[in-house]
Design an enzyme around this catalytic site. Structure first.
Site, PDB file in Angstrom:
ATOM      1  N   GLY A  19      -2.058  12.859   8.076  1.00  0.00           N
ATOM      2  CA  GLY A  19      -1.526  14.115   8.772  1.00  0.00           C
ATOM      3  C   GLY A  19      -2.736  14.578   9.181  1.00  0.00           C
ATOM      4  O   GLY A  19      -3.056  15.538   9.096  1.00  0.00           O
ATOM      5  N   GLY A  20      -3.428  13.368  10.173  1.00  0.00           N
ATOM      6  CA  GLY A  20      -4.597  13.752  11.118  1.00  0.00           C
ATOM      7  C   GLY A  20      -4.369  14.775  12.511  1.00  0.00           C
ATOM      8  O   GLY A  20      -5.076  14.867  13.142  1.00  0.00           O
ATOM      9  N   SER A  22      -2.530  17.300  13.087  1.00  0.00           N
ATOM     10  CA  SER A  22      -2.434  18.953  13.025  1.00  0.00           C
ATOM     11  C   SER A  22      -3.424  19.858  11.683  1.00  0.00           C
ATOM     12  O   SER A  22      -3.474  18.451  10.737  1.00  0.00           O
ATOM     13  CB  SER A  22      -0.951  19.466  13.416  1.00  0.00           C
ATOM     14  OG  SER A  22      -0.524  19.206  11.797  1.00  0.00           O
ATOM     15  N   ASP A  70       5.805   8.217   9.058  1.00  0.00           N
ATOM     16  CA  ASP A  70       6.261   8.837   8.041  1.00  0.00           C
ATOM     17  C   ASP A  70       5.729   8.223   6.911  1.00  0.00           C
ATOM     18  O   ASP A  70       6.219   6.787   7.023  1.00  0.00           O
ATOM     19  CB  ASP A  70       8.178   8.472   8.681  1.00  0.00           C
ATOM     20  CG  ASP A  70       9.250   9.398   7.063  1.00  0.00           C
ATOM     21  OD1 ASP A  70       7.611  10.209   6.142  1.00  0.00           O
ATOM     22  OD2 ASP A  70       9.803   9.757   6.663  1.00  0.00           O
ATOM     23  N   LEU A  71       5.181   9.346   6.200  1.00  0.00           N
ATOM     24  CA  LEU A  71       4.867   8.767   5.111  1.00  0.00           C
ATOM     25  C   LEU A  71       5.666   8.301   4.020  1.00  0.00           C
ATOM     26  O   LEU A  71       5.618   7.588   2.325  1.00  0.00           O
ATOM     27  CB  LEU A  71       3.521   9.659   4.509  1.00  0.00           C
ATOM     28  CG  LEU A  71       2.538   9.412   5.115  1.00  0.00           C
ATOM     29  CD1 LEU A  71       1.411  10.987   5.279  1.00  0.00           C
ATOM     30  CD2 LEU A  71       1.975   7.872   5.307  1.00  0.00           C
ATOM     31  N   ASN A  97      -5.287  13.318   3.565  1.00  0.00           N
ATOM     32  CA  ASN A  97      -4.868  15.377   4.010  1.00  0.00           C
ATOM     33  C   ASN A  97      -3.985  15.581   4.139  1.00  0.00           C
ATOM     34  O   ASN A  97      -2.604  16.507   3.574  1.00  0.00           O
ATOM     35  CB  ASN A  97      -5.782  14.634   5.391  1.00  0.00           C
ATOM     36  CG  ASN A  97      -4.942  16.421   6.037  1.00  0.00           C
ATOM     37  OD1 ASN A  97      -5.583  17.099   4.462  1.00  0.00           O
ATOM     38  ND2 ASN A  97      -4.457  16.209   6.507  1.00  0.00           N
ATOM     39  N   SER A 149      -5.183  21.101  -3.805  1.00  0.00           N
ATOM     40  CA  SER A 149      -5.071  22.058  -3.406  1.00  0.00           C
ATOM     41  C   SER A 149      -5.373  23.510  -5.035  1.00  0.00           C
ATOM     42  O   SER A 149      -5.882  22.623  -5.555  1.00  0.00           O
ATOM     43  CB  SER A 149      -4.275  22.793  -3.034  1.00  0.00           C
ATOM     44  OG  SER A 149      -3.395  24.179  -2.938  1.00  0.00           O
ATOM     45  N   TYR A 162       5.204  21.402  -5.382  1.00  0.00           N
ATOM     46  CA  TYR A 162       3.811  21.072  -4.878  1.00  0.00           C
ATOM     47  C   TYR A 162       2.510  21.778  -5.585  1.00  0.00           C
ATOM     48  O   TYR A 162       1.908  20.387  -5.972  1.00  0.00           O
ATOM     49  CB  TYR A 162       3.902  22.490  -3.404  1.00  0.00           C
ATOM     50  CG  TYR A 162       2.359  22.253  -3.079  1.00  0.00           C
ATOM     51  CD1 TYR A 162       2.549  21.380  -1.519  1.00  0.00           C
ATOM     52  CD2 TYR A 162       1.238  23.300  -2.994  1.00  0.00           C
ATOM     53  CE1 TYR A 162       1.274  21.815  -0.703  1.00  0.00           C
ATOM     54  CE2 TYR A 162       0.482  23.740  -2.682  1.00  0.00           C
ATOM     55  CZ  TYR A 162      -0.079  22.447  -1.745  1.00  0.00           C
ATOM     56  OH  TYR A 162      -0.758  22.438  -0.855  1.00  0.00           O
TER      57      TYR A 162
END
Length: 255
Positions: A19-20, A22, A70-71, A97, A149, A162
């Site tokens: 996810g590097g 943005s 696509d992870l 990330n 988070s 989430y």
């Protein structure tokens, strides 16, 4: 603003960031590039990711390797790791990330949605770790940094799938720290507060909600994507060589 601290041991280190392209991830990619690391980053959004790679090459003379992936596709994830290793050498810093913090209600969650949510927010963290392990062990050790988070710590109720995944990230972190410690592989987590990414500002931030949130922080400034870079660089570096199985909370003192 990126931290001014230089970690000499990160120069030429092979770093992989998911996810590097943005948000927080783009700041992390720049942060490691600025340290002189050999950086590969995974992202599904091609155009902004290519633009980021161009921008960083022009600014630092050090181009990150962008891997459009696509992870949710684990075979594609494994291929991306192999490409990163072929280009930059065995990954010795992995930053998990990538995330998707879509809001949803309990009533609206279907089995398919639950699986989709965890196929982005939890499952790839484990399988990215699994993919880099052979090279990391052969290299003599490394650092794995998993992003979680504070949302589940503050009982945030509008994204239950989430928050379940993000709680799972801490369990994964602690369990793997115990497993991988003998191989000199450290596994830690970073728990951001409410970070003012472009996505957050476009979808959920209002003047009033930001005022209320910052008012509950000890530090009375909005948390920015660049604020995640220093903690991540520290955990990746030899300065944290005896730090593992920990969760670093970076929320301006909200908790």
């Amino acid at each position: 603003m990126l931290p001014s601290t230089v970690f000499p041991d990160l120069k030429d280190r092979s770093v992989l960031i998911t996810g590097g392209g943005s948000g927080i991830g783009a700041s992390l990619t720049e942060g490691f590039i600025a340290q002189g690391a050999r950086v590969a980053f995974i992202d599904i959004a091609a155009e902004p990711s290519k633009a980021l790679a161009d921008q960083l090459e022009q600014k630092y003379g050090n181009r990150p390797l962008y891997l459009e992936t696509d992870l949710r596709d684990l075979d594609a994830l494994r291929k991306a790791v192999a490409t990163a290793e072929a280009e930059n050498g065995a990954v010795t810093v992995l930053v998990n990330n990538a995330a998707w913090d879509d809001r949803h209600t309990v009533e609206d969650v279907t089995e398919e949605y639950w699986n989709l949510n965890h196929s982005i927010n939890l499952r790839p963290q484990f399988f990215a770790i699994q993919a880099v392990l052979p090279g990391m062990k052969k290299a003599g050790g490394g650092s794995i940094i998993n992003f979680t988070s504070i949302s589940f710590m503050i009982n945030q109720g509008d994204l239950p799938a989430y928050t379940a995944a993000k709680a799972g990230v801490i369990g994964l972190t602690k369990g793997l720290a115990g497993t991988l410690g003998p191989d000199k592989i450290r596994v830690n987590a970073i728990a951001p507060g409410w970070v003012m990414t472009e996505r957050q500002k476009a979808l959920w931030v209002t003047e009033e909600s930001l005022k209320v949130h910052v008012g509950k922080q000890c530090l009375k400034e909005a948390v920015l994507p660049d604020d995640m870079v220093g903690p991540c660089l520290f955990l990746a570096s030899d300065a944290a060589r005896m730090l593992t199985a920990q969760t670093m909370i970076v929320d301006g003192g909200y908790l």
